[in-house]
Enzyme design. Sequence first.
Site, short mmCIF file in Angstrom:
data_model
loop_
_atom_site.label_atom_id
_atom_site.label_comp_id
_atom_site.label_asym_id
_atom_site.label_seq_id
_atom_site.Cartn_x
_atom_site.Cartn_y
_atom_site.Cartn_z
N ALA A 249 -3.80 -9.16 94.00
CA ALA A 249 -4.85 -9.52 93.05
C ALA A 249 -5.73 -8.30 92.82
O ALA A 249 -5.74 -7.38 93.65
CB ALA A 249 -5.68 -10.66 93.63
N GLU B 45 3.25 -13.08 96.45
CA GLU B 45 3.13 -14.49 96.08
C GLU B 45 3.80 -14.78 94.74
O GLU B 45 4.34 -15.86 94.53
CB GLU B 45 1.64 -14.90 96.04
CG GLU B 45 1.05 -14.97 97.45
CD GLU B 45 -0.46 -15.19 97.44
OE1 GLU B 45 -1.16 -14.37 96.82
OE2 GLU B 45 -0.92 -16.19 98.02
N1 3HC Z 1 -7.01 -4.18 93.32
C1 3HC Z 1 -7.68 -3.22 92.65
N2 3HC Z 1 -7.48 -1.90 92.86
C2 3HC Z 1 -6.55 -1.56 93.77
C3 3HC Z 1 -5.83 -2.52 94.50
C4 3HC Z 1 -6.08 -3.88 94.24
N3 3HC Z 1 -5.43 -4.84 94.89
N4 3HC Z 1 -4.99 -1.86 95.34
C5 3HC Z 1 -5.18 -0.56 95.13
N5 3HC Z 1 -6.13 -0.37 94.19
C6 3HC Z 1 -6.60 0.91 93.65
C7 3HC Z 1 -7.20 1.80 94.73
O1 3HC Z 1 -8.56 1.51 94.92
C8 3HC Z 1 -6.98 3.18 94.14
O2 3HC Z 1 -7.98 3.38 93.17
P1 3HC Z 1 -8.61 4.85 92.95
O3 3HC Z 1 -7.45 5.70 92.59
O4 3HC Z 1 -9.60 4.62 91.89
O5 3HC Z 1 -9.22 5.21 94.27
C9 3HC Z 1 -5.64 3.02 93.42
O6 3HC Z 1 -5.46 1.62 93.21
C10 3HC Z 1 -4.45 3.54 94.20
O7 3HC Z 1 -4.49 2.97 95.51
P2 3HC Z 1 -4.24 3.85 96.82
O8 3HC Z 1 -4.99 5.12 96.73
O9 3HC Z 1 -4.48 2.97 97.97
O10 3HC Z 1 -2.70 4.18 96.64
P3 3HC Z 1 -1.56 4.21 97.73
O11 3HC Z 1 -0.32 4.55 97.01
O12 3HC Z 1 -1.96 5.02 98.90
O13 3HC Z 1 -1.41 2.70 98.27
C11 3HC Z 1 -1.20 0.32 98.11
C12 3HC Z 1 -0.99 1.69 97.42
C13 3HC Z 1 -0.27 0.21 99.33
C14 3HC Z 1 -0.86 -0.73 97.11
C15 3HC Z 1 -2.67 0.22 98.58
O14 3HC Z 1 -3.51 0.54 97.49
C16 3HC Z 1 -3.06 -1.14 99.06
O15 3HC Z 1 -2.80 -1.47 100.19
N6 3HC Z 1 -3.73 -1.93 98.21
C17 3HC Z 1 -4.28 -3.22 98.57
C18 3HC Z 1 -3.20 -4.25 98.62
C19 3HC Z 1 -3.78 -5.59 98.95
O16 3HC Z 1 -4.60 -5.72 99.85
N7 3HC Z 1 -3.36 -6.63 98.24
C20 3HC Z 1 -3.87 -7.95 98.43
C21 3HC Z 1 -5.03 -8.17 97.51
S1 3HC Z 1 -5.82 -9.71 97.76
C22 3HC Z 1 -4.82 -10.83 96.97
O17 3HC Z 1 -3.78 -10.49 96.48
C23 3HC Z 1 -5.34 -12.22 96.91
C24 3HC Z 1 -4.33 -13.20 96.47
O18 3HC Z 1 -3.72 -13.80 97.58
C25 3HC Z 1 -4.94 -14.29 95.64
#
Ligand code: 3HC
Length: 698
Positions: free
Chosen positions: A68, A110
């Site tokens: 998300a 999901e």
């Molecule tokens: N939402 C918004 N922005 C996000 C994001 C997300 N879920 N995930 C990453 N970003 C952004 C980062 O802040 C970063 O922004 P920036 O360049 O402005 O700093 C950019 O995307 C790139 O991210 P990374 O620098 O972390 O890139 P990497 O390649 O190192 O890693 C990744 C990629 C493994 C996808 C890592 O970003 C990550 O772990 N993201 C979070 C994943 C996550 O936690 N997902 C679950 C979200 S909660 C959810 O899904 C709820 C649902 O169940 C309803």
Amino acid sequence: MTDSTKAAPVTIEAEGEVALIRIDNPPVNATSQAVRQALKSSVEQVLADRKARVIVVYCAGRTFVAGADIREFGKPPQEPHLPDVYNVIEQSPVPVVAVMHGTALGGGLELGLASHARVGIEGLRVGLPEVTLGVLPGAGGTQRLPRLTGLKPALDIIVSGRQVAAQEALDLGIIDRLDSGDPREVAVRMAAEVLGGTLPTRRTDQIDLAPDPDLIRAEAERLAKTAPNLFAPHRCVECVEAATRLPMAEGLKFERQKFRDCMDTPQRAGLIHAFFAERAVANVPEKSETPREVTKIGVIGGGTMGSGIATSALLAGLEVTLIEVQQDGLDRGISTITGNIDGAVKRGKLKANKRDQTLGRLTPSLEMESLADADLVIEAVFEDMGVKKDIFGKLDGICKQGAVLASNTSYLDVNEIAQATSRPEDVLGLHFFSPAHVMRLLEVVVADKTAPEVVATGFALGKKLKKVAVRAGVCDGFIGNRILAHYRKSADYMMLDGASPQQIDAALEEFGFAMGPFKVGDLAGLDIGWASRKRKAPTRPAEERYVEVSDRVCEQGWYGRKTGKGFYVYEVKEISPNPEVEKFIEAEREEKGITPRSFTDQEIIDRYMTAMIAEATRVVEDGTALRPVDVDAVFLFGYGFPRFRGGPLHYADRIGAAELVKRIETYAQEDAHYWQVPELLRQMAQDGRTFDDLNKER
Ligand code: 3HC
């Protein structure tokens, strides 16, 4: 194929019986409101067209949906909600296949779970990391994953938030197929397989799930012990339990409610702040400079710090020359590094077959001249300005032009160190935290003359070493140790005024620190603080209150854990308060005419945190830290600050500037020298501004 409809950022490519739906929302295809809306209407449109017999969803760019859009968290939710979009997919009469590459995380996985078959592309990693952000999988993850894998693996994946590699995902039944190639190509192939009957599809909500109350109870009990402070992990277990007794529609409702409960907690805000803090600190004025190439580094000093730095560099694939003055020191360094590398193999951080190769990149030497071709040298000898200046003077004569010269000093003046060379523009501080191959924080200390590209090189090295690099200005202790030196005193003051070291430690552990300040002192070695106090004694202001108990402890040769005694007594497996400390406390109280009073745990937390926030504010105010978020990152990644509280200045916003000013003014009635209101905090209180506002402005 013809391109029939475009609904950016989701595209439908439909031909005959096949509809390919492509999500394209860089950088990580997060399901923002626009994506949710477009994905839902795309699926509905394909179904309304009644031509397709298979739908395949895949993503453009570097990854499948990574979750998300967490930037939307904390704002009013906007329709359509993710679970509703995925319900449309699950209930689609036309089979939907998800072709996943990169990292299918959270809402991304999901989406796959709601589809009727999942195909992974080599290198895929899947996971439900929501718990690490203070929420739980809120788009069906807790209901659908257990149906696909069974209860035990699902519980583990959801509660730990860990990433699962492609082969394990296949073995667990999370994906049905592992393929390779470009996502669109694989999507076309899978569509043909579904039509040809070779890729079976099924609805996840129609899979039965056997209950296992013992397993659920055991997990709940484990979490009660290991994560008593956290909210989300417990709710995850409740949701998985609900999946075993409720039909899908009701289970999803249950999950939604728990997801909203998590969303409303300060823990969610703190953990998401921590996620962004890790990334925000890379935004420095020098970020567009081209860093210098670094493949060979030199480390001077084979003690714990130097060996840890060398280990970290070796693990990152760099060549390392380790310098010591005596053979026995060098041997000790080599043995520490070897132990560290073996530890990395044991912990699964390094493949066993890479061990020798990694150690092979280490060149031990007793000659500083061996650093002639190093791209970057890090000095990590003991904290003595004379010794450091001598080393930097020598390096100036030995190192090639363009080499970066760094000091790992914890508090000394990097400007003065730089003056020992004829090239101060190449000098900076790279302050690692012990153990340097484990702790993620790296303070990049920028001196007056440090060249911008040298700063950029420090950040590039940090990235290579997988550190969280934070830009800091020159001052005694930089960001972290300067703030620590200030707030640590508040614990001593409370001890002398009536709270026991054990009560203070327990209160702060309850707050979320892994260890209270007296236990930390015992672990780090009380002699370190003692040396620093002695160094500062000549310049200590006469008005400063000084507590002598720690000096008395050190005078006995009790330096903490390493000597078996400090504020606590360490026996083989037991730790108990050192009864002698109580005597030192009483003697000092008597001498100073202090009548002890009682402290509540909350008062301990309030005073300790207010002291920390006050100095942190001054560090932001005078520019030592670029923004409040940089201070937060320093404490999260270097000082064991509870991640769910987001960092000291994120926590400060929960209290509010006005209340903090009020507290400081109240405490100042006892000690006006220690408790001073930072001007910035007073201004913020007047203007009704927060540290988060400052983060956005700077
Ligand atoms: N939402 C918004 N922005 C996000 C994001 C997300 N879920 N995930 C990453 N970003 C952004 C980062 O802040 C970063 O922004 P920036 O360049 O402005 O700093 C950019 O995307 C790139 O991210 P990374 O620098 O972390 O890139 P990497 O390649 O190192 O890693 C990744 C990629 C493994 C996808 C890592 O970003 C990550 O772990 N993201 C979070 C994943 C996550 O936690 N997902 C679950 C979200 S909660 C959810 O899904 C709820 C649902 O169940 C309803």
